[in-house]
Design a protein around this motif. Structure first.
Motif, PDB file in Angstrom:
ATOM      1  N   ARG A  15     -20.471   1.505-126.619  1.00  0.00           N
ATOM      2  CA  ARG A  15     -21.886   1.154-126.453  1.00  0.00           C
ATOM      3  C   ARG A  15     -22.378   0.282-127.612  1.00  0.00           C
ATOM      4  N   LEU A  16     -21.919   0.594-128.824  1.00  0.00           N
ATOM      5  CA  LEU A  16     -22.372  -0.133-130.008  1.00  0.00           C
ATOM      6  C   LEU A  16     -21.699  -1.499-130.140  1.00  0.00           C
ATOM      7  N   VAL A  35     -25.701   6.960-125.506  1.00  0.00           N
ATOM      8  CA  VAL A  35     -25.101   7.396-126.767  1.00  0.00           C
ATOM      9  C   VAL A  35     -25.590   8.797-127.112  1.00  0.00           C
ATOM     10  N   TYR A  68     -36.597  -4.316-123.193  1.00  0.00           N
ATOM     11  CA  TYR A  68     -35.600  -3.516-123.920  1.00  0.00           C
ATOM     12  C   TYR A  68     -34.980  -2.428-123.032  1.00  0.00           C
ATOM     13  N   SER A  92     -22.600  -4.008-126.980  1.00  0.00           N
ATOM     14  CA  SER A  92     -23.997  -3.896-126.564  1.00  0.00           C
ATOM     15  C   SER A  92     -24.532  -5.157-125.895  1.00  0.00           C
ATOM     16  N   ASN A  93     -23.948  -6.323-126.226  1.00  0.00           N
ATOM     17  CA  ASN A  93     -24.423  -7.588-125.650  1.00  0.00           C
ATOM     18  C   ASN A  93     -23.633  -8.031-124.426  1.00  0.00           C
ATOM     19  N   SER A 133     -18.044   4.168-120.641  1.00  0.00           N
ATOM     20  CA  SER A 133     -19.224   3.979-121.481  1.00  0.00           C
ATOM     21  C   SER A 133     -20.272   3.033-120.902  1.00  0.00           C
ATOM     22  N   LEU A 134     -19.855   1.878-120.422  1.00  0.00           N
ATOM     23  CA  LEU A 134     -20.810   0.860-119.995  1.00  0.00           C
ATOM     24  C   LEU A 134     -21.120   0.883-118.499  1.00  0.00           C
ATOM     25  N   SER A 176     -28.761   2.171-122.990  1.00  0.00           N
ATOM     26  CA  SER A 176     -27.555   2.302-123.817  1.00  0.00           C
ATOM     27  C   SER A 176     -27.726   3.356-124.901  1.00  0.00           C
ATOM     28  N   TYR A 177     -28.868   3.315-125.609  1.00  0.00           N
ATOM     29  CA  TYR A 177     -29.119   4.308-126.651  1.00  0.00           C
ATOM     30  C   TYR A 177     -29.182   5.716-126.067  1.00  0.00           C
ATOM     31  N   THR A 224     -31.292  -1.799-123.627  1.00  0.00           N
ATOM     32  CA  THR A 224     -31.102  -1.145-124.931  1.00  0.00           C
ATOM     33  C   THR A 224     -31.465   0.330-124.855  1.00  0.00           C
ATOM     34  N   SER A 282     -35.504  -0.325-132.659  1.00  0.00           N
ATOM     35  CA  SER A 282     -34.363   0.598-132.568  1.00  0.00           C
ATOM     36  C   SER A 282     -34.748   2.004-133.012  1.00  0.00           C
TER      37      SER A 282
END
Length: 396
Positions: A265-266, A153, A143, A269-270, A316-317, A149-150, A146, A12
């Protein structure tokens, strides 16, 4: 257990170290995003259509450079693209200062503002997918979701915090200070990116052309573009919308949008690996449409802020959900081009929103811009349903 936790934390932090460059870029973009429409419309005396068109010019050059950026990432590594981006952002600060110097002459000032938008778009085009790819090359393809997504953000967080700060700077100071801050941030990003090691992906003989890649990701990108209209309407016209209703703190809507965007997003996340990208995109677009509906029906600035937050929660997603599915349509050697091509569609969305929604505002009235955007997002929901059935066999 502790080793796994430490490894996850390390991954991360590694991803964050790369997408922080995205944050710097979009923070710079956000600084002028909320103040320029009002400055062009009220101070320089141009129409809402012209104001929207000038803001949207940024996305024209972003669109043009996405493919070039992806090619650089695939062949030379992401570092060169990011360095070029930060150099471009730094130059925009100087041009913005020059534009404000000629504020006494609306057409000359507007000309320099157009240059700043084109340069900003060029810089965004180079940074858009580059830090994501840099992070993926560092931590591995598993990843990918991830990293995306990061990066989201970082980008929308940058806009969320940059926009209100830009309003405060212009309100209590002037565009000279704003331009100076842009120069400083651009230089910080430039030196930080130069300090990091470049990483190149594996080169293969089956490297596909950018246009071939673009065709494969286009169906998913179109859903993204339709969803992007909601965000683009808020980012480009919300300050004018608040001025139209004699409300204050219109730029705060971008902050609320960004905060809910980040929280989604947080917290979820899954959701993408658990339910599948297209299913998540369908729900997300529908929630975004509800947020735009709330804004449309609201007669109160506080309720409007809530609508902006719901819109951010929904949007967001969309990017990572459809992005993960789109990435599966191309080989790993074309990952940079695939992300660049997919990202083109958000540029198209942001680019057409200015003149399109500005035209709706000028000819139908400011109150019609959000129902129009809501309809576009609902079309995106319908297209996502179509893709869900078309790709049912490939969804796990």
């Amino acid at each position: 257990m502790n080793t796994s936790s430490d490894d996850s934390k390390k991954v991360s932090l590694t991803i964050i170290s790369y997408v922080s460059l995205t944050f710097i870029g979009y923070f710079i973009i956000g600084l002028s995003l909320a103040v320029l429409p009002i400055f062009i419309h009220q101070d320089l005396g141009f129409s809402a259509t012209v104001a929207g068109l000038v803001i949207s010019l940024q996305y024209l050059t972003t669109f043009m450079l996405r493919g070039y950026s992806g090619k650089i990432v695939d062949t030379k590594g992401p570092k060169q693209a990011v360095v070029m981006s930060m150099t471009g952002f730094t130059i925009t600060g100087f041009v913005l200062i020059l534009a404000y110097y000629f504020k006494f002459s609306p057409f000359i000032c507007l000309g320099f503002l157009i240059v700043t938008r084109l340069l900003t778009g060029s810089a965004e085009g180079m940074v858009g997918a580059s830090p994501i790819n840099w992070a993926i090359l560092k931590v591995g393809e598993k990843y990918t979701a991830t990293c995306i997504s990061y990066n989201g953000v970082a980008s929308y967080g940058g806009l969320a915090f940059g926009a209100p700060l830009g309003v405060v700077i212009v309100k209590y100071s002037n565009f000279y200070v704003l331009g100076g801050l842009i120069i400083l941030l651009g230089l910080i990003g430039l030196f930080f990116s130069k300090s990091k090691e470049n990483i190149q992906g594996k080169q293969t003989k089956d490297q596909q052309s950018f246009w071939n890649i673009l065709g494969k990701v286009a169906p998913y990108g179109l859903c993204l573009a339709l969803g992007g209209l909601g965000f683009a309407t808020i980012s480009t016209f919300m300050t004018l919308y608040y001025e139209y209703h004699n409300w204050e703190n219109g730029a705060l809507s971008l902050t609320v949008f960004g905060v809910l965007f980040i929280l989604a997003r947080l917290i979820f996340s899954n959701a993408i690996p658990k339910y599948g990208g297209i299913k998540v995109a369908i729900v997300s677009l529908f929630v975004e449409a509800i947020g735009l509906l709330v804004i449309w029906l609201s007669q109160d600035p506080t309720i409007t802020l809530i609508g902006a937050g719901i819109t951010g929660l929904g949007f967001s997603l969309v990017f990572p959900a459809m992005g993960v599915v789109a990435m599966k349509t191309v080989p790993s050697s074309n990952q940079g081009s695939a992300l660049a091509g997919y990202g083109l569609f958000i540029d198209i969305s942001l680019g057409v929103t200015g003149p399109l929604v500005g035209g709706v505002a000028d000819y139908l009235g400011m109150n019609y811009i959000f129902p129009f955007s809501m309809i576009m997002v609902l079309i995106g929901v319908s297209l996502s349903y179509f893709l869900k059935f078309k790709t049912a066999k490939s969804i796990v």
